[in-house]
Design an enzyme around this catalytic site. Structure first.
Site: not given
Ligand SMILES: [Zn+2]
Length: 390
Positions: A196, A280, A283, A297
């Site tokens: 992340d 993101h 994602h 995540h």
């Molecule tokens: Zn994140």
């Protein structure tokens, strides 16, 4: 489905209209170190009142509940501490559940709320604190994501698929990170946090380069935010591999402290004030694919970062990042995320979802289409496969 009166929410992308101010946002205070949980009460003492509410899972309550309660009462932050159970998902259904428990236990407004747990717990309690209009203290028990310092929540559907981003006008009052608690969590979480955190600089940099790029608090990135994001990436490259070795021994070492700060503070400030971009959004697209559901995540963001770098044609950087991910044990290709590279229909779905209206992918400094995302998912997969084979 609308769950709150819309006027309660801050709409960063609408508030300032076509104006482009630089905005930097952060918690009032961030503190980190071994055993710091015993001083939580001191950090929140300015918010003191009769009742403090602590929201956490039953397992967190049994591991750290007593230390938190003792600290809050000993330092005079609250006369009584009420615990409310978090069920595991940041969803609208869970918010209602937590709210109902709270109403049964506390009359009126608590003095403040403490969120204890991982990213989903923090995101859920952030919504609760906003709804009750009370300040929030965050005690992360994992360094698996950049949620603790932020002023937004990611809501998921009960089945784990991405639902929506929800923004709030304020950041948490304080974020208190006990490195001893973080170091005792399974290694996968610290490693996922590195995935992340690695996206932070590349996304902030893309958002800065696009003249129209806007961060999640509705402003243009500041130089400070991009510099923090860059420091975040540099610390990962320098200390990430050592931190993985150290965490196997359960020790809090210098490398672990550096990585906790990168994953929690630098990544948090870097994304919120620097801005998100393609990684993101991809994602979020990946969460629509059933295959990826058992991956957390930061693991999905890791692969998505390689995809973003491919979109930018930064192939050397993509290989460097992929090599680092392989060293620390993060996903670098589709099969690492439970998706077959020949599942073109599934990859198309991910690409289209990544380009949904309002996604941060439109902060990239060039025009983005689902076709472009699909092509670069496949290119990133090839890079990942080849780096793994080396
Ligand atoms: Zn994140």
């Amino acid at each position: 489905m609308s769950h709150f009166p819309p006027e309660l929410f801050f709409s960063p992308h609408k508030t300032f209209g076509p104006l482009r101010y630089k905005i930097f946002s952060s918690p009032h205070k961030y503190a980190q170190g071994k055993g710091i949980i015993q001083y939580l009460g001191l950090f929140v003492k300015p918010l003191q009142g009769d009742t403090a509410v602590v929201v956490c899972s039953p397992s967190r309550q049994s591991s750290v509940g007593r230390s938190i309660e003792e600290s809050l009462t000993k330092h005079g932050a609250a006369k009584q501490v009420v615990f409310v159970n978090f069920g595991g998902e940041c969803s609208w259904e869970e918010l209602e559940n937590v709210n109902n428990q709270l109403k049964g236990k506390v009359k009126g407004k608590p003095a403040f709320i403490v969120a204890v747990g991982g990213g989903k717990a923090v995101d859920l309690v952030r919504a609760l604190a906003h709804q009750l209009d009370v300040q929030l203290a965050v005690v992360p028990t994992l360094a698996s994501n950049d949620a603790p310092c932020a002023a937004c929540s990611v809501f998921y559907k009960p089945d784990g698929k991405f639902d929506e981003y929800v923004y709030y006008p304020t950041d948490p009052y304080c974020v208190i990170v006990d490195s001893e608690i973080i170091a005792k969590a399974p290694k996968r979480y610290l490693v996922s946090g590195m995935g992340d955190a690695m996206s932070t600089y590349y996304e902030a940099d893309a958002c800065m380069r696009a003249s129209y790029g806007i961060n999640p608090v509705g402003g243009r990135p500041t130089e400070a935010a991009v510099a923090l994001a860059k420091l975040c990436r540099d610390l990962l490259f320098e200390y990430g591999v050592q931190a993985v070795k150290d965490i196997d021994r359960g020790e809090v070492t210098e490398a672990i402290e550096k990585i906790i700060e990168a994953n929690t503070l630098l990544s948090g400030l870097g994304f919120e004030s620097g801005g998100l971009a393609a990684a993101h959004a991809i994602h979020n697209g990946l969460t629509a694919h059933e295959g990826s559901h058992e991956y957390i995540h930061g693991e999905k963001v890791a692969f998505s970062t390689i995809v973003q770098l491919c979109m930018e044609q930064k192939l050397d950087e993509a290989k460097k990042v992929a090599k680092f991910f392989v060293q620390v044990g993060l996903p670098v290709c589709l099969s690492d995320l439970g998706i077959s590279a020949s599942d073109l229909q599934g990859i198309q779905l991910v690409s289209e979802r990544s380009c949904a209206s309002g996604e941060s992918i439109y902060n990239m400094p060039f025009k983005v289409t689902p076709d472009m995302v699909r092509e670069n998912i496949l290119s990133a997969d090839k890079i990942g496969v080849s780096v793994k084979g080396q």
